[in-house]
Scaffold this motif. Sequence first.
Motif, PDB file in Angstrom:
ATOM      1  N   GLY A  44       0.723  -1.075   0.005  1.00  0.00           N
ATOM      2  CA  GLY A  44      -0.022   0.102  -0.120  1.00  0.00           C
ATOM      3  C   GLY A  44       0.718   1.366  -0.044  1.00  0.00           C
ATOM      4  N   GLY A  45       2.179   1.118   0.116  1.00  0.00           N
ATOM      5  CA  GLY A  45       2.862   2.469  -0.153  1.00  0.00           C
ATOM      6  C   GLY A  45       3.662   2.832   1.087  1.00  0.00           C
ATOM      7  N   LEU A  46       3.434   2.025   2.352  1.00  0.00           N
ATOM      8  CA  LEU A  46       3.915   2.572   3.439  1.00  0.00           C
ATOM      9  C   LEU A  46       5.458   2.068   3.717  1.00  0.00           C
ATOM     10  N   VAL A  47       6.050   2.855   4.359  1.00  0.00           N
ATOM     11  CA  VAL A  47       7.583   2.560   4.629  1.00  0.00           C
ATOM     12  C   VAL A  47       7.772   1.581   5.749  1.00  0.00           C
ATOM     13  N   THR A  48       8.877   0.909   5.940  1.00  0.00           N
ATOM     14  CA  THR A  48       9.297  -0.031   6.965  1.00  0.00           C
ATOM     15  C   THR A  48      10.593   0.530   7.536  1.00  0.00           C
ATOM     16  N   PRO A  49      10.888   0.881   8.983  1.00  0.00           N
ATOM     17  CA  PRO A  49       9.555   1.021   9.991  1.00  0.00           C
ATOM     18  C   PRO A  49       8.703   1.959   9.859  1.00  0.00           C
ATOM     19  N   ARG A  50       7.628   1.872  10.110  1.00  0.00           N
ATOM     20  CA  ARG A  50       6.612   2.926  10.176  1.00  0.00           C
ATOM     21  C   ARG A  50       5.898   3.058  11.737  1.00  0.00           C
ATOM     22  N   THR A  51       5.088   4.036  11.657  1.00  0.00           N
ATOM     23  CA  THR A  51       4.565   4.353  13.225  1.00  0.00           C
ATOM     24  C   THR A  51       3.590   3.319  13.382  1.00  0.00           C
ATOM     25  N   PRO A  52       3.334   2.793  14.578  1.00  0.00           N
ATOM     26  CA  PRO A  52       2.143   1.820  14.713  1.00  0.00           C
ATOM     27  C   PRO A  52       0.602   2.566  14.523  1.00  0.00           C
ATOM     28  N   ALA A  53      -0.087   1.383  13.866  1.00  0.00           N
ATOM     29  CA  ALA A  53      -1.379   1.929  13.484  1.00  0.00           C
ATOM     30  C   ALA A  53      -2.307   1.160  13.990  1.00  0.00           C
ATOM     31  N   GLU A  54      -3.634   1.256  14.473  1.00  0.00           N
ATOM     32  CA  GLU A  54      -4.609   0.685  14.903  1.00  0.00           C
ATOM     33  C   GLU A  54      -5.839   1.107  14.094  1.00  0.00           C
ATOM     34  N   ILE A  55      -7.043   0.087  14.189  1.00  0.00           N
ATOM     35  CA  ILE A  55      -8.382   0.680  13.849  1.00  0.00           C
ATOM     36  C   ILE A  55      -9.168   1.158  14.739  1.00  0.00           C
ATOM     37  N   ILE A  56      -9.511   2.389  14.339  1.00  0.00           N
ATOM     38  CA  ILE A  56     -10.526   3.182  15.198  1.00  0.00           C
ATOM     39  C   ILE A  56     -11.515   3.601  14.360  1.00  0.00           C
ATOM     40  N   ASN A  57     -12.901   3.288  14.754  1.00  0.00           N
ATOM     41  CA  ASN A  57     -14.035   3.580  14.073  1.00  0.00           C
ATOM     42  C   ASN A  57     -13.942   3.368  12.531  1.00  0.00           C
ATOM     43  N   ALA A  58     -13.517   2.114  12.125  1.00  0.00           N
ATOM     44  CA  ALA A  58     -13.399   1.640  10.835  1.00  0.00           C
ATOM     45  C   ALA A  58     -12.107   2.586   9.972  1.00  0.00           C
ATOM     46  N   LYS A  59     -11.437   3.115  10.694  1.00  0.00           N
ATOM     47  CA  LYS A  59     -10.176   3.876  10.014  1.00  0.00           C
ATOM     48  C   LYS A  59      -8.919   3.254  10.687  1.00  0.00           C
ATOM     49  N   VAL A  60      -7.954   3.399   9.777  1.00  0.00           N
ATOM     50  CA  VAL A  60      -6.527   3.017  10.303  1.00  0.00           C
ATOM     51  C   VAL A  60      -5.821   4.278  10.583  1.00  0.00           C
ATOM     52  N   ILE A  61      -5.614   4.385  11.809  1.00  0.00           N
ATOM     53  CA  ILE A  61      -5.082   5.552  12.421  1.00  0.00           C
ATOM     54  C   ILE A  61      -3.702   5.403  12.990  1.00  0.00           C
ATOM     55  N   THR A  62      -2.652   6.298  12.882  1.00  0.00           N
ATOM     56  CA  THR A  62      -1.399   5.835  13.293  1.00  0.00           C
ATOM     57  C   THR A  62      -1.492   6.540  14.795  1.00  0.00           C
ATOM     58  N   GLN A  63      -0.423   5.846  15.529  1.00  0.00           N
ATOM     59  CA  GLN A  63      -0.120   6.401  16.809  1.00  0.00           C
ATOM     60  C   GLN A  63      -0.115   8.075  17.058  1.00  0.00           C
ATOM     61  N   ASN A  65      -1.605   9.931  15.055  1.00  0.00           N
ATOM     62  CA  ASN A  65      -2.770  10.431  14.718  1.00  0.00           C
ATOM     63  C   ASN A  65      -3.229  10.684  13.272  1.00  0.00           C
ATOM     64  N   LYS A  66      -2.473   9.950  12.411  1.00  0.00           N
ATOM     65  CA  LYS A  66      -2.632  10.284  10.882  1.00  0.00           C
ATOM     66  C   LYS A  66      -3.184   9.184  10.498  1.00  0.00           C
ATOM     67  N   ASP A  67      -4.674   9.412   9.406  1.00  0.00           N
ATOM     68  CA  ASP A  67      -5.342   8.601   8.749  1.00  0.00           C
ATOM     69  C   ASP A  67      -4.698   7.785   7.645  1.00  0.00           C
ATOM     70  N   VAL A  68      -4.329   6.539   7.737  1.00  0.00           N
ATOM     71  CA  VAL A  68      -3.375   5.808   6.650  1.00  0.00           C
ATOM     72  C   VAL A  68      -4.481   4.809   6.076  1.00  0.00           C
TER      73      VAL A  68
END
Length: 143
Positions: A44-63, A65-68
């Motif tokens: 999907g174009g994300l780099v490694t390493p990358r900021t941790p992300a989790e699903i919040i209200n059907a959106k994937v948000i990084t720690q 606070n960026k919507d990815v």
Amino acid sequence: MNILISGCLLGLKCRYDGKEKKLPEIEKLIKEYNLIPICPEQLGGLVTPRTPAEIINAKVITQDNKDVTDKYKLGAEEALKLAKLFDCKKAILKENSPSCGCGKIYDGTFSHKLIDGNGITADLFLKNNIEVIGESQIKKLLK
């Protein structure tokens, strides 16, 4: 049989933290199946390493606070293309991940608390009749 597998489970350093989570059973799996590595986040174009992300209200948000979400959806679509190209009916995916988790994912608070749910890629695979197997269930594939 061709099976997609999260690259980190093969020993590729593609996790969000730039590390891997190689499965101890990998040598047995390689002898029995054609394993095709994927990392939906990288697809999907994300780099490694990358900021941790989790699903919040059907959106994937990084720690931070960026919507990815769009990158996770793109990675899932690209992984699905590979599944179809290689006629994969199964995928071994990294548990709890916002991309690959199946059945349980982190709750969006970055507190390591699990809730019921699927990652973006796992969900797309299931909707396309691809069986998703978490690494803790790998033994059911071994003969």
